[in-house]
Design an enzyme around this catalytic site. Structure first.
Site, PDB file in Angstrom:
ATOM      1  N   SER A 280       0.820  -1.213   0.000  1.00 25.23           N
ATOM      2  CA  SER A 280       0.000   0.000   0.000  1.00 25.23           C
ATOM      3  C   SER A 280       0.856   1.266   0.000  1.00 25.23           C
ATOM      4  CB  SER A 280      -0.946  -0.055   1.204  1.00 25.23           C
ATOM      5  OG  SER A 280      -1.888   0.978   1.160  1.00 25.23           O
TER       6      SER A 280
ATOM      7  N   LYS B 292      -0.552  -4.201  -3.471  1.00 28.56           N
ATOM      8  CA  LYS B 292      -1.858  -3.635  -3.114  1.00 28.56           C
ATOM      9  C   LYS B 292      -1.965  -2.248  -3.750  1.00 28.56           C
ATOM     10  CE  LYS B 292      -4.843  -2.212   0.731  1.00 28.56           C
ATOM     11  NZ  LYS B 292      -5.032  -0.828   0.272  1.00 28.56           N
TER      12      LYS B 292
ATOM     13  N   ASP C  10      10.274   5.400  -9.890  1.00 24.81           N
ATOM     14  CA  ASP C  10       9.831   5.972 -11.166  1.00 24.81           C
ATOM     15  C   ASP C  10      10.457   7.333 -11.450  1.00 24.81           C
ATOM     16  OD1 ASP C  10       8.313   3.743 -11.553  1.00 24.81           O
ATOM     17  OD2 ASP C  10       6.381   4.772 -11.643  1.00 24.81           O
TER      18      ASP C  10
END
Length: 532
Positions: free
Chosen positions: A285, A310, A296
């Protein structure tokens, strides 16, 4: 009574009429009518609350594994750790041999103020006996916690004191901490472990980083292993500490929810050079939001094993009675556009929860080659165009296999039967004063305390007494780990939670790999100069 009977007849007649005419009926009305019929016509007395609760749970099970219902008590247990405080007496305790033993008192808290000490055994809270009655930990906590300002009489047994001692404690707000350790791994590398993402987590991380900066930190290992997540806002705030202004951290989309893009509104920290984020299969999460943003945006190196997967956002819908539905309302996506939610079948929670076991059985936790990446879910990092994948967690830049070197069935049984904790409890009880004298500071304990052969022999003897038969070969295999964890548990009891990690990280291959990588500027920069 006649009025109720007439109403019932009208309801039945209406239902029969609708059935005969096959008129469409709104699902919500159907559920309400079913509940009314059960409550008024079932053969026995009906617990209406239980029927309603079970109906809600059953409905949510048809959706996804993370849409859940919790009653009032469960809701409090879920939200208190995330809110940063609760009201209670201010102790950390263990339950060993059905005895509640104080490990530490919260500094400045209610128990410390009245004189409760580490090592005290709690017998009762008010008129309720809580030790020696096999009371579950959740129920013990219920007796110790209560409204701020309320009073509770706690009876304790203290070593060296013949009669039980009674303390009158006024409950107060007790802070909970999500940064469980922060220390310098060496002269330039700091280490911060975050165990959850709550309301106070960003402030705790800032404070920990500032403290380490004052000790000379230039590079940071941020440990998110076993961190199951928490508040999305906390994750975005912490990510903002490391990213450039206005960089995308995460975005969410849902059928009934407006798309939301979370950009870094802060200025980021310019005083941290190299950054490594550690994760494993239990990092989920909010941990995945943070590690995904760092990856990223090409800000740091992610080290460890593939995360849980998740990628669903839950919105809380509280009810007046304190219960709550946490409903999945959107999916979140990393800056490169990855959805990292692992596949699931609605209603099949067992298979979903067993997915981590499947990874172990398939060899994924031992070898990166066993991880199968879906090429159709290939994305690229935003600056260097490194390949990254969606579809089931964050795949780290540097894979680290799980370490089973020290594992044996003897080691498993010593842990499972609570022998390690029992031995630690007894050892500290008998040696606390001498230990405090010999090791007045955490550093002196970490650097100088040694678990010797005699201590290990005593652990084996206690294990035998508790039903764990010695096996010389297995003991030899597991001895290094047993010694480290014994020292870590003793250190935690004498000092603080962070002491445990300073010692136990010696056996954590993810931690050791992270420190080695961040210590080597050439190897570290390789992840940002080579397109993969």
């Amino acid at each position: 009574m006649i009025r109720k009977y007439i109403a019932a007849l009208l309801c039945i007649a209406s239902a029969l009429g609708l059935a005969a005419q096959k008129v469409d009926m709104k699902p919500a009305n159907k559920v309400a009518n079913a509940h009314w019929i059960i409550e008024h016509f079932y053969v026995d007395t009906v617990n209406a609350d239980k029927v309603a609760n079970e109906a809600i749970v059953a409905m949510l099970k048809t959706l996804d594994p993370h849409s859940t219902y919790s009653n009032a008590e469960e809701t409090r247990a879920l939200t208190e750790p995330l809110q940063g405080n609760f009201s209670g007496i201010g102790i950390q305790f263990n339950i060993v041999d059905d005895t509640i033993r104080v490990v530490q008192t919260v500094a400045g808290g209610p128990s410390e103020k009245v004189g409760i000490l580490a090592g005290d055994r709690l017998l009762s809270a008010n008129d309720t006996v809580i030790s020696g009655v096999k009371m579950p930990q959740a129920l013990v906590m219920k007796h110790l916690r209560g409204p701020k300002g309320s009073k509770v009489l706690i009876k304790v047994v203290r070593k060296g004191v013949k009669e039980p001692v009674v303390f009158r404690i006024t409950r107060d707000d007790i802070p909970t901490y999500s940064v469980s350790a922060s220390y310098m791994a060496n002269d330039s590398i700091g280490y911060v472990k975050v165990t959850l993402f709550g309301e106070t987590t960003p402030a705790e991380v800032r404070a920990a980083v500032d403290k380490l900066k004052g000790q000379g930190m230039r590079h940071l290992v941020l440990d998110l292993e076993d961190n199951g997540g928490g508040y999305l806002q906390a994750a975005t705030e912490i990510a903002g500490m490391f990213l450039e202004p206005n960089e995308l951290i995460v975005y969410t989309e849902g059928t009934h929810a407006e798309p939301a893009h979370f950009l870094n509104t802060g200025s980021g920290r310019k005083d941290i050079d190299r950054l490594v984020v550690t994760v494993n299969q239990f990092s989920a999460s909010a941990s995945e939001i943070l590690s995904g943003a760092v990856q990223d945006q090409d800000r740091g190196v992610v080290v460890g094993r593939r995360t849980f997967g998740k990628g669903l956002v839950q919105r809380p819908f509280p009810f007046p009675d304190g219960s709550m539905i946490r409903l999945t309302t959107a999916r979140y996506y990393t800056p490169s556009g990855r959805s990292i939610q692992k596949p699931y079948t609605a209603g099949d929670e067992d298979d979903y929860n067993a997915e981590i076991l499947h990874r172990y059985m398939n060899g994924e936790l031992s070898s990166a080659d066993s991880v199968h990446l879906d090429e159709s879910l290939l994305r690229h990092t935003l600056k260097l165009q490194r390949p990254v994948y969606g579809g089931g967690g964050i795949m780290p830049d540097r894979f680290v296999a799980i370490d089973t070197t020290y594992y044996s069935t003897y080691y498993r049984d010593i842990l499972a039967k609570g022998v390690l904790h029992l031995f630690t409890t007894n050892y500290i009880d008998n040696n606390r004063k001498q230990l405090k004298s010999d090791y007045p500071t955490e550093s002196s304990f970490v650097n100088n305390f040694v678990v010797g052969p005699e201590m290990l022999d005593n652990l084996v003897a206690l294990g035998k007494k508790e039903g764990v038969e010695p096996d010389s070969a297995m003991i030899a295999t597991s001895a290094p780990a047993l010694k480290v964890y014994l020292k870590a548990l003793i250190g935690r009891d004498l000092f603080e939670q962070g002491t445990y990690y300073r010692i136990a990280n010696e056996l954590n291959p993810v931690y050791k790999t992270a420190v080695e990588l961040i210590s080597d500027p050439v190897e570290y920069r390789r992840y940002f100069t080579v397109k993969r």
